[in-house]
Design a protein around this motif. Sequence first.
Motif, mmCIF file in Angstrom:
data_model
loop_
_atom_site.group_PDB
_atom_site.id
_atom_site.type_symbol
_atom_site.label_atom_id
_atom_site.label_comp_id
_atom_site.label_asym_id
_atom_site.label_seq_id
_atom_site.Cartn_x
_atom_site.Cartn_y
_atom_site.Cartn_z
ATOM 1 N N LEU A 1 -7.963 4.884 3.268
ATOM 2 C CA LEU A 1 -7.672 4.169 2.015
ATOM 3 C C LEU A 1 -7.554 2.660 2.215
ATOM 4 N N ASN B 1 5.174 16.020 1.117
ATOM 5 C CA ASN B 1 6.206 15.513 2.006
ATOM 6 C C ASN B 1 6.028 14.015 2.185
ATOM 7 N N PRO B 2 7.020 13.230 1.751
ATOM 8 C CA PRO B 2 6.785 11.779 1.757
ATOM 9 C C PRO B 2 6.956 11.126 3.122
ATOM 10 N N HIS B 3 7.370 11.838 4.148
ATOM 11 C CA HIS B 3 7.534 11.173 5.453
ATOM 12 C C HIS B 3 6.627 11.764 6.516
ATOM 13 N N HIS C 1 0.807 -1.216 0.000
ATOM 14 C CA HIS C 1 0.000 0.000 0.000
ATOM 15 C C HIS C 1 0.844 1.271 0.000
ATOM 16 N N ILE D 1 12.117 4.050 2.256
ATOM 17 C CA ILE D 1 11.161 3.561 3.261
ATOM 18 C C ILE D 1 11.263 2.034 3.231
ATOM 19 N N GLU E 1 12.565 6.970 -1.532
ATOM 20 C CA GLU E 1 12.629 7.668 -0.252
ATOM 21 C C GLU E 1 13.182 6.768 0.860
ATOM 22 N N HIS F 1 2.863 4.630 3.724
ATOM 23 C CA HIS F 1 3.889 5.364 4.477
ATOM 24 C C HIS F 1 4.109 6.764 3.929
ATOM 25 N N THR F 2 3.471 7.123 2.832
ATOM 26 C CA THR F 2 3.667 8.455 2.263
ATOM 27 C C THR F 2 2.521 9.383 2.639
ATOM 28 N N LYS F 3 1.677 8.935 3.539
ATOM 29 C CA LYS F 3 0.626 9.803 4.066
ATOM 30 C C LYS F 3 1.294 10.703 5.095
ATOM 31 N N THR F 4 0.995 11.969 5.037
ATOM 32 C CA THR F 4 1.806 12.871 5.862
ATOM 33 C C THR F 4 0.963 13.699 6.807
ATOM 34 N N SER F 5 1.677 14.375 7.673
ATOM 35 C CA SER F 5 1.014 15.171 8.700
ATOM 36 C C SER F 5 0.928 16.631 8.311
ATOM 37 N N GLU G 1 -4.992 0.870 4.636
ATOM 38 C CA GLU G 1 -4.705 1.690 5.805
ATOM 39 C C GLU G 1 -5.394 1.145 7.057
ATOM 40 N N SER H 1 -2.696 13.965 12.318
ATOM 41 C CA SER H 1 -2.374 13.871 10.882
ATOM 42 C C SER H 1 -3.140 12.739 10.214
ATOM 43 N N MET I 1 1.830 10.711 -4.331
ATOM 44 C CA MET I 1 1.953 10.268 -2.929
ATOM 45 C C MET I 1 0.632 10.394 -2.172
ATOM 46 N N GLY I 2 0.699 10.093 -0.908
ATOM 47 C CA GLY I 2 -0.472 10.305 -0.051
ATOM 48 C C GLY I 2 -1.103 9.040 0.487
ATOM 49 N N CYS I 3 -0.465 7.902 0.274
ATOM 50 C CA CYS I 3 -1.024 6.660 0.812
ATOM 51 C C CYS I 3 0.065 5.908 1.561
ATOM 52 N N LYS J 1 -3.601 17.036 0.802
ATOM 53 C CA LYS J 1 -2.675 16.069 0.218
ATOM 54 C C LYS J 1 -1.338 16.775 0.109
ATOM 55 N N THR J 2 -0.291 16.119 0.524
ATOM 56 C CA THR J 2 0.953 16.872 0.643
ATOM 57 C C THR J 2 2.069 16.278 -0.176
#
Lengths: 574, 574
Positions: free
Chosen positions: B115, B572-574, A398, A409, A407, A567-571, B118, B560, A563-565, B569-570
């Motif tokens: 998602l 930043n991958p971490h 995922h 990860i 990155e 481990h790439t979901k961010t704060s 998740e 977050s 991105m956005g799912c 949606k950002t």
Amino acid sequence: MVELSISGTKILSTVLFLYLLVCLVNFPAAEARVRHYRWKVKYEYKSPDCYKKLVITINGGTPGPTIVADEGDTIIVELENNLLTENLAIHWHGIRQIGTPWFDGTEGVTQCPILPGETFKYQFVVDRPGTYLYHAHYGMQREAGLYGLIRVSPRQPEPFSYDHDRSIILNDWYHKSTYEQAAGLSSIPFVWVNEPESLLIQGKGNFNCSMVSEPGVCNTSNPDCSRYVQTVVPGQTYRLRIASLTALSALSFQIEGHNMTVVEADGHYVEPFVVQNLFIYSGETYSVLVKADQDPSRNYWITTNVVSRPNTTPAGLAVFNYYPNHPRRSPPTSPPPAPAWDDVDSRMNQSIAIKARQGHIITPPTTSDRVIVFLNTQNKINGYVRWSVNNVSFNLPHTPYLIALKENITDAFDQTPPPDGYDFLNYDIYSVQNNTNATSSNEIYRLQFNITVDIILQNANTMNKNNSETHPWHLHGHDFWVLGYGKGKFDMYKDPAKYNLVNPIMKNTVAVHPFGWTALRFRTDNPGVWAFHCHIESHFYMGMGVVFEEGIERIGDLPSSIMGCGHTKTSNPH
Amino acid sequence: MVELSISGTKILSTVLFLYLLVCLVNFPAAEARVRHYRWKVKYEYKSPDCYKKLVITINGGTPGPTIVADEGDTIIVELENNLLTENLAIHWHGIRQIGTPWFDGTEGVTQCPILPGETFKYQFVVDRPGTYLYHAHYGMQREAGLYGLIRVSPRQPEPFSYDHDRSIILNDWYHKSTYEQAAGLSSIPFVWVNEPESLLIQGKGNFNCSMVSEPGVCNTSNPDCSRYVQTVVPGQTYRLRIASLTALSALSFQIEGHNMTVVEADGHYVEPFVVQNLFIYSGETYSVLVKADQDPSRNYWITTNVVSRPNTTPAGLAVFNYYPNHPRRSPPTSPPPAPAWDDVDSRMNQSIAIKARQGHIITPPTTSDRVIVFLNTQNKINGYVRWSVNNVSFNLPHTPYLIALKENITDAFDQTPPPDGYDFLNYDIYSVQNNTNATSSNEIYRLQFNITVDIILQNANTMNKNNSETHPWHLHGHDFWVLGYGKGKFDMYKDPAKYNLVNPIMKNTVAVHPFGWTALRFRTDNPGVWAFHCHIESHFYMGMGVVFEEGIERIGDLPSSIMGCGHTKTSNPH
């Protein structure tokens, strides 16, 4: 597509218009252009084979719009997800995405899924002329109708000539939803998707509505399922681009009484050969030349049939309409019979016949740096029926591999390298094997950059006695050379000597025939993370695929849009 | 739930076990506890009413597990989305989420969807005892089976006594998928969801399988649809927690030959009153006390029927089983008849009868700071059938309001304030109005913090002559006082004088009856962004809702985990 009308004058003007279009295509502007598309994706009720069901449409249609471009053009597709609760991703099948590996559209491999309400911008160059496809690459959405064709015209003259350029997508069609199919495949006991209810020619089929008792569900007079008509002018030559996006079926394709000369396969020129039946597997495209050289006083059947599986699916029918006959006039003859479904030799022979065209041969490297053998088997894992490659059944993670690798990860997927082969000596490909050591995994193949890799696809018996299936394998990000096909177990000492290194065709999708093997070669020259999988929707869902990484260190900054799912979901909210 | 067996000894041990459980519930530990749940959500084939269809299950079941907790406990639900391509969100219905407005579970309002793949962690305090619900709050997923009950026991003695505590969720059930329903509702011409095929009592119904011709689809002997049995010991008193999560239907609920004393509504104690029919609307919960005081030599019917709409849905049936009669023994009598569907007065009278219990009255403020009137109408907007509030039909944005407001993302939704009323003087609520000025919007009501707000829900004629429907309105984040009900058009000069300010019940869901009005009051004392909407799944989907913001500036940092969609949606991958 320009819609054909029954009015003669309208047909004539259409033909003129198409002729002008062909002229334009033959003399493209020298400058590469940007082709900008805006697509809205949603669920709608449609009746492609007269049976009403929910389908996924693009701008109201299935198949979606044809992308028409010239070699070197940039395609921009702004894809708006108007589904209610479901995400999306679209793969540009056959486009190598050189320099844009993040826009390959493979959910879990190169991008996160596109959420409802989001607009995702795909942008890539169509760097080679030819016939390509696009389709959903998420869950089993392709089968819900989300697919279409890409036609890229060359800047150089082509090595064959024709008067008109037409496209036909073939597909098989199911009345159950993809959710129902996926739930059945993931059930204990296993519920198979079964054979398709019908075959579609350019999105139109014809289910026997008398088999449906519920009122209002099946209606043979629905315009959605009006028989597809290919109108031709006597004496003229047509390039027909034939593509298959079947969920399951290998197909034959015939035009009653007409020969077809195969000239293109997956965007590569083919040394011409003539067929009456064109065998075509899911994910493949062909161009054939057809001359309207038969008795012009009548129409002819266009037929497609399921091959390689015993089946009850009726032939898909369309009309090859000689102008000025009425396009809805049925041919006076019966449709030509289907080839025997179990005639493996004929299909193998067509595969072998496809060579690169003289003057257009890209010579493969004569040796390879790494050989990977992929044993294709059906297995049971924890009670679930799965397909496996070297006894590893593939699961998508995922967090997309491309992002995870770029990155660093490391906990996004299993870092163990999957096996490069199987127990060649002891494995009996001709009988049911228990494969008790099979596992599910999301591990991937890390390939050294700029080397030559050989892949041997080795078919075997399924979990049913005396059964081996046809699997069309599709490689993302590359074309490969097809070095050879064989029957039985690949002999790593003798068979490589028989490879065709002189004029092998390059393709992106190739069949491995029942109980046979297929040998491929490709260069790891396209930095990215690329799926390689059986193009049968249910087979990939059930684990029949692998993923290759090459040159990840050469890839520039990834666009944030992918991105956005996981481990790439961010704060960070902005 | 402890499953009832046909073995007598097993039933006896079950009864003893339940008795012990009740003892434990009556003497809870003084310390608040953390109740940790891990739920896996997926699609499975189930046959709740004997008709096989895909449903969304939690840990393999629908309804999902009952959350059992004590007042003040913290609930943690780790929700793993195992759907293939579909996102999720779960709302904790009746839990005010004080201090945790981000865990209200309302997609588009308080969070981004969860998602596939998740795991989302909901964490909140159940601060008041009572009977609550949970259910999907995304698209129309609730209707696919994703729902369950929350039972919170008090730390103080209750003002009534009983021997056993039991729960029953009522639901209506459709054979079409939610995708098909949603596509129909969003089509031109409009395709209505129609009346439900059956009614479910604790997830079990009974469709007439003789109406299904397709083999293997409907099977009355499927254990999924074995009739629900409520076993009782003669002479003992049962608290039955009755909840409704219907997609559409207003229901009556009866236990043949038994009176029911209503003692709780939506988590608040009710001044007891006796009914034979309990009318219950989607989103409501009631506790009734029932004494097993009838002839113990037989069993009795439990029935539920659709009211307020002409319908063809058969009664939902279960068995009120007097121990030791066989639980599968059908009662010797016919099920009691349904109340007349169009008897609005009886339903209005029950609504009016529900008052706060003496000794447990929370007195409302005597005046309000702001009055908002919500005219409930059906409209056509751009050819689509919609529901509207003051002629504004609600659309959810794709950046949740809570995040947009907290992070000052001003382009996430229309900043125009929606109207506080309608043209009271000239609007005829008794006839079809053309409502040509209706619009679709995602604008919201910004409420000053810590004020008293009155809401008048004004019903009106739909687009069909002489038709006005029942709408159960549900408020997130609050309980409201129900100040009054009336027929016809609310008179803002005379009607407020008739408000019950002495002992109004507090609720979170309340019906507005056909051609009538309902007056509510609440305090804007819970910082957050809260949906207020008709709890009929299709009505909210078609725009029948609003959103309130209050005290956004008092909300701490958002987790977050609720972000990742729309403008959140950002890159930043971490």
